[in-house]
Design a protein around this motif. Sequence first.
Motif, short mmCIF file in Angstrom:
data_model
loop_
_atom_site.label_atom_id
_atom_site.label_comp_id
_atom_site.label_asym_id
_atom_site.label_seq_id
_atom_site.Cartn_x
_atom_site.Cartn_y
_atom_site.Cartn_z
N LEU A 166 0.85 -1.19 0.12
CA LEU A 166 0.11 -0.09 0.12
C LEU A 166 0.95 1.24 -0.11
O LEU A 166 1.77 1.41 0.93
CB LEU A 166 -0.95 0.06 1.22
CG LEU A 166 -1.73 1.19 1.55
CD1 LEU A 166 -2.64 1.61 0.53
CD2 LEU A 166 -2.46 1.34 2.83
N MET A 167 0.84 2.14 -1.00
CA MET A 167 1.77 3.41 -1.18
C MET A 167 0.83 4.57 -1.17
O MET A 167 -0.16 4.60 -1.93
CB MET A 167 2.45 3.12 -2.44
CG MET A 167 3.32 1.91 -2.55
SD MET A 167 4.44 2.06 -4.20
CE MET A 167 5.27 0.23 -3.93
N ILE A 168 1.28 5.46 -0.31
CA ILE A 168 0.46 6.52 -0.23
C ILE A 168 1.31 8.09 -0.48
O ILE A 168 2.44 7.83 0.06
CB ILE A 168 -0.19 6.69 1.43
CG1 ILE A 168 -0.96 5.37 1.74
CG2 ILE A 168 -0.92 8.10 1.50
CD1 ILE A 168 -1.28 5.33 3.26
N PHE A 169 0.95 8.86 -1.20
CA PHE A 169 1.75 10.10 -1.31
C PHE A 169 0.80 11.15 -0.68
O PHE A 169 -0.37 11.33 -1.01
CB PHE A 169 1.90 10.39 -2.76
CG PHE A 169 2.65 11.75 -3.08
CD1 PHE A 169 4.08 11.66 -2.51
CD2 PHE A 169 2.11 12.70 -3.61
CE1 PHE A 169 4.72 12.66 -2.55
CE2 PHE A 169 3.01 13.98 -3.71
CZ PHE A 169 4.31 13.94 -3.22
N ILE A 170 1.36 12.08 0.32
CA ILE A 170 0.41 13.01 0.77
C ILE A 170 1.25 14.15 1.51
O ILE A 170 2.42 14.09 1.29
CB ILE A 170 -0.11 12.13 2.26
CG1 ILE A 170 -1.17 12.92 3.18
CG2 ILE A 170 0.97 11.72 3.27
CD1 ILE A 170 -1.83 12.16 4.13
N ARG A 171 0.48 15.25 1.51
CA ARG A 171 1.14 16.40 1.78
C ARG A 171 1.62 16.22 3.47
O ARG A 171 1.07 15.57 4.06
CB ARG A 171 0.05 17.43 2.24
CG ARG A 171 -0.44 17.94 0.83
CD ARG A 171 -1.55 19.07 1.01
NE ARG A 171 -2.56 19.08 -0.07
CZ ARG A 171 -2.32 20.41 -0.84
NH1 ARG A 171 -1.64 21.35 -0.43
NH2 ARG A 171 -3.48 20.46 -1.72
N ARG A 172 2.83 16.68 3.70
CA ARG A 172 3.36 16.38 5.07
C ARG A 172 2.58 16.94 5.98
O ARG A 172 2.38 16.53 7.38
CB ARG A 172 4.87 17.10 5.12
CG ARG A 172 5.45 16.63 6.49
CD ARG A 172 6.99 17.20 6.53
NE ARG A 172 7.95 16.31 5.58
CZ ARG A 172 8.23 15.23 6.18
NH1 ARG A 172 7.98 14.38 7.20
NH2 ARG A 172 8.87 14.55 5.09
#
Length: 238
Positions: A166-172
């Motif tokens: 499961l890979m998530i790209f998110i604003r810090r």
Amino acid sequence: MSGSSHLGIDDPVCPARGRINDIIASRGEDTERAYDAWAQYFDEDMITLGYGGYDVMGKNVIKFVTNKNAKILDVGCGTGLFGEKLRSLGYMNIFGVDASDSFLEKSREKGVYLELEEHRFGNGLKLPYSDNSFDVIMAVSILGPNTINPTALYELDGLLSPGGYLMIFIRRSRLDMERENFNVKAVLDDLLTSGRWERLPDSSGLYYTQPNGVPVAEGDEAVEGDGVVVTMKKLLKH
């Protein structure tokens, strides 16, 4: 939407920033209408704002997923830009799901997904897939206080095969957010506590670059630059 000029397209400085800020400020049904209206501008806006998520996540996929036939689910697939990126990297077994008819129509036009489904997270409806359906699940910039709550990750848990990612790209800023109704870290910690997941080292990635000639004010989420890639591996045994 009240108080805005059609998603900010008349913003004299940068229409793309106006649309992003209106999306962030929207609530409930206004958010759904805003996303539907945004579909026609989305691809151009990502170029204008220098969105880096697709390149960052593409590199992360290559790092962990060597099987180009891996079955991948792109959650919140939008207009299909990340699907195009995956195709360019040689991954062909791609499926997409999104809540917006308008975004899904744009994805269909690109022809990069084997199947596209409509689904609204958090409404009690079961995702239109069976358990253990996917080798990789991607969530690129979809988690937000007014969009998709991180509790949606529980819905995705059963869809991922053991050994999958499961890979998530998110604003810090959103990863660090600890609100009662929005806390990504708490959900990730809960998954880890179950003993069925391993969290691999996070990596940083560019979220938005500064649009040429447009000053960036501190705290302006429309051009926030700091993104994080979170990679979770589902264990074969627990």
